[in-house]
Design a protein around this motif. Structure first.
Motif, PDB file in Angstrom:
ATOM      1  N   LEU A 292      14.582 -39.664  76.305  1.00 22.46           N
ATOM      2  CA  LEU A 292      14.297 -39.236  77.775  1.00 22.46           C
ATOM      3  C   LEU A 292      14.779 -37.710  77.812  1.00 22.46           C
ATOM      4  N   LEU A 293      15.815 -37.352  77.454  1.00 14.29           N
ATOM      5  CA  LEU A 293      16.428 -35.987  77.616  1.00 14.29           C
ATOM      6  C   LEU A 293      15.655 -35.088  76.874  1.00 14.29           C
ATOM      7  N   MET A 294      14.729 -35.523  75.690  1.00 13.24           N
ATOM      8  CA  MET A 294      14.006 -34.613  75.102  1.00 13.24           C
ATOM      9  C   MET A 294      12.854 -34.378  75.605  1.00 13.24           C
ATOM     10  N   ARG A 295      12.208 -35.510  76.250  1.00 14.70           N
ATOM     11  CA  ARG A 295      11.024 -35.232  77.113  1.00 14.70           C
ATOM     12  C   ARG A 295      11.307 -34.408  78.539  1.00 14.70           C
ATOM     13  N   LEU A 296      12.194 -34.621  78.997  1.00 15.70           N
ATOM     14  CA  LEU A 296      12.706 -33.834  80.243  1.00 15.70           C
ATOM     15  C   LEU A 296      12.798 -32.259  79.859  1.00 15.70           C
ATOM     16  N   TYR A 297      13.716 -32.316  78.689  1.00 12.84           N
ATOM     17  CA  TYR A 297      14.093 -30.723  78.237  1.00 12.84           C
ATOM     18  C   TYR A 297      12.876 -30.050  77.824  1.00 12.84           C
ATOM     19  N   SER A 298      11.820 -30.680  77.143  1.00  8.81           N
ATOM     20  CA  SER A 298      10.927 -30.188  76.939  1.00  8.81           C
ATOM     21  C   SER A 298       9.819 -29.607  77.796  1.00  8.81           C
ATOM     22  N   PHE A 299       9.927 -30.422  78.995  1.00  4.79           N
ATOM     23  CA  PHE A 299       8.939 -29.956  80.050  1.00  4.79           C
ATOM     24  C   PHE A 299       9.527 -29.009  80.789  1.00  4.79           C
ATOM     25  N   GLY A 300      10.756 -28.709  80.953  1.00  5.17           N
ATOM     26  CA  GLY A 300      11.553 -27.674  81.510  1.00  5.17           C
ATOM     27  C   GLY A 300      11.354 -26.247  80.488  1.00  5.17           C
ATOM     28  N   VAL A 301      11.596 -26.627  79.071  1.00  2.00           N
ATOM     29  CA  VAL A 301      11.652 -25.433  78.137  1.00  2.00           C
ATOM     30  C   VAL A 301      10.281 -24.680  78.236  1.00  2.00           C
ATOM     31  N   GLY A 302       9.175 -25.649  78.112  1.00  2.00           N
ATOM     32  CA  GLY A 302       7.780 -25.110  78.486  1.00  2.00           C
ATOM     33  C   GLY A 302       7.509 -24.217  79.387  1.00  2.00           C
ATOM     34  N   ILE A 303       8.007 -24.329  80.586  1.00  2.00           N
ATOM     35  CA  ILE A 303       7.824 -23.470  81.761  1.00  2.00           C
ATOM     36  C   ILE A 303       8.856 -22.376  81.620  1.00  2.00           C
ATOM     37  N   ILE A 304      10.135 -22.612  81.229  1.00  2.00           N
ATOM     38  CA  ILE A 304      10.937 -21.570  81.032  1.00  2.00           C
ATOM     39  C   ILE A 304      10.615 -20.467  80.061  1.00  2.00           C
ATOM     40  N   GLY A 305      10.257 -21.153  78.533  1.00  2.00           N
ATOM     41  CA  GLY A 305       9.860 -20.208  77.590  1.00  2.00           C
ATOM     42  C   GLY A 305       8.534 -19.511  77.921  1.00  2.00           C
ATOM     43  N   LEU A 306       7.457 -20.100  78.700  1.00  2.00           N
ATOM     44  CA  LEU A 306       6.268 -19.105  79.106  1.00  2.00           C
ATOM     45  C   LEU A 306       6.724 -18.012  80.050  1.00  2.00           C
ATOM     46  N   LEU A 307       7.811 -18.208  80.887  1.00  2.00           N
ATOM     47  CA  LEU A 307       8.127 -17.159  81.783  1.00  2.00           C
ATOM     48  C   LEU A 307       9.129 -16.260  80.844  1.00  2.00           C
ATOM     49  N   LEU A 308       9.749 -16.640  79.930  1.00  2.00           N
ATOM     50  CA  LEU A 308      10.507 -15.578  79.027  1.00  2.00           C
ATOM     51  C   LEU A 308       9.633 -14.672  78.332  1.00  2.00           C
ATOM     52  N   VAL A 309       8.636 -15.392  77.720  1.00  2.00           N
ATOM     53  CA  VAL A 309       7.701 -14.580  76.786  1.00  2.00           C
ATOM     54  C   VAL A 309       7.020 -13.410  77.791  1.00  2.00           C
ATOM     55  N   LEU A 310       6.585 -14.086  78.854  1.00  2.00           N
ATOM     56  CA  LEU A 310       5.994 -13.173  79.960  1.00  2.00           C
ATOM     57  C   LEU A 310       7.114 -11.754  79.981  1.00  2.00           C
TER      58      LEU A 310
ATOM     59  N   THR B 148      17.133 -26.847  71.341  1.00  2.00           N
ATOM     60  CA  THR B 148      15.779 -27.767  70.981  1.00  2.00           C
ATOM     61  C   THR B 148      16.058 -28.540  69.791  1.00  2.00           C
ATOM     62  N   PHE B 149      16.424 -27.682  68.510  1.00  2.00           N
ATOM     63  CA  PHE B 149      16.783 -28.007  67.366  1.00  2.00           C
ATOM     64  C   PHE B 149      17.921 -28.985  67.335  1.00  2.00           C
ATOM     65  N   ALA B 150      19.117 -28.843  67.939  1.00  2.00           N
ATOM     66  CA  ALA B 150      20.179 -29.622  67.963  1.00  2.00           C
ATOM     67  C   ALA B 150      20.051 -31.158  68.866  1.00  2.00           C
ATOM     68  N   ILE B 151      19.110 -30.948  69.807  1.00  2.00           N
ATOM     69  CA  ILE B 151      18.799 -32.178  70.486  1.00  2.00           C
ATOM     70  C   ILE B 151      17.790 -33.006  69.470  1.00  2.00           C
ATOM     71  N   GLY B 152      16.766 -32.565  68.657  1.00  2.00           N
ATOM     72  CA  GLY B 152      16.045 -33.307  67.824  1.00  2.00           C
ATOM     73  C   GLY B 152      16.897 -33.721  66.873  1.00  2.00           C
ATOM     74  N   LEU B 153      17.770 -33.057  66.230  1.00  2.00           N
ATOM     75  CA  LEU B 153      18.566 -33.463  64.886  1.00  2.00           C
ATOM     76  C   LEU B 153      19.649 -34.784  65.647  1.00  2.00           C
ATOM     77  N   PHE B 154      20.012 -34.508  66.691  1.00  2.00           N
ATOM     78  CA  PHE B 154      20.701 -35.521  67.409  1.00  2.00           C
ATOM     79  C   PHE B 154      19.942 -36.805  67.653  1.00  2.00           C
ATOM     80  N   ALA B 155      18.973 -36.749  68.273  1.00  2.00           N
ATOM     81  CA  ALA B 155      17.889 -37.915  68.267  1.00  2.00           C
ATOM     82  C   ALA B 155      17.636 -38.348  66.962  1.00  2.00           C
ATOM     83  N   ALA B 156      17.347 -37.594  65.992  1.00  2.00           N
ATOM     84  CA  ALA B 156      16.983 -38.049  64.616  1.00  2.00           C
ATOM     85  C   ALA B 156      17.977 -38.871  63.898  1.00  2.00           C
ATOM     86  N   THR B 157      19.289 -38.474  64.033  1.00  2.00           N
ATOM     87  CA  THR B 157      20.374 -39.094  63.527  1.00  2.00           C
ATOM     88  C   THR B 157      20.696 -40.238  64.257  1.00  2.00           C
ATOM     89  N   ILE B 158      20.429 -40.698  65.366  1.00  2.00           N
ATOM     90  CA  ILE B 158      20.727 -41.826  66.090  1.00  2.00           C
ATOM     91  C   ILE B 158      19.682 -42.835  65.713  1.00  2.00           C
TER      92      ILE B 158
END
Length: 95
Positions: free
Chosen positions: A26-44, A72-82
């Motif tokens: 759930l955290l990864m899904r919510l984070y990915s949604f937010g990062v998609g928007i924020i990342g797009l703005l940062l690239v702009l 993002t890498f840390a969250i993915g690593l945490f989820a994979a370890t679990i």
């Protein structure tokens, strides 16, 4: 007999890992949604700062993008370890 007791003690740990796995997903899904928007703005903002030659801002925005990628890498690593721990514990319980 000892193995049976160990399996009984492993069941609550397995349930906790299942809950953590669901929360991490759930955290990864919510984070990915937010990062998609924020990342797009940062690239702009990086592109606009490069056009206007504000190099300090370019550096700041690039650092933000790198931090987001690291988090993002840390969250993915945490989820994979679990997931790995949960699968190993499931194998132990089933054996």
């Amino acid at each position: 007999m000892l193995r049976f007791i160990m399996k009984l003690l492993a069941i609550p740990v397995y349930l906790v890992l299942c809950v953590l796995c669901l929360l991490a997903d759930l955290l990864m899904r919510l984070y990915s949604f937010g990062v998609g928007i924020i990342g797009l703005l940062l690239v702009l903002f990086v592109v606009l700062a490069m056009i206007w030659r504000q190099w300090y801002n370019v550096g700041a925005f690039v650092v933000m993008l790198v931090l987001i990628a690291g988090f993002t890498f840390a969250i993915g690593l945490f989820a994979a370890t679990i997931e790995i721990w949960r699968d190993r514990l499931k194998g132990f319980i089933e054996a």
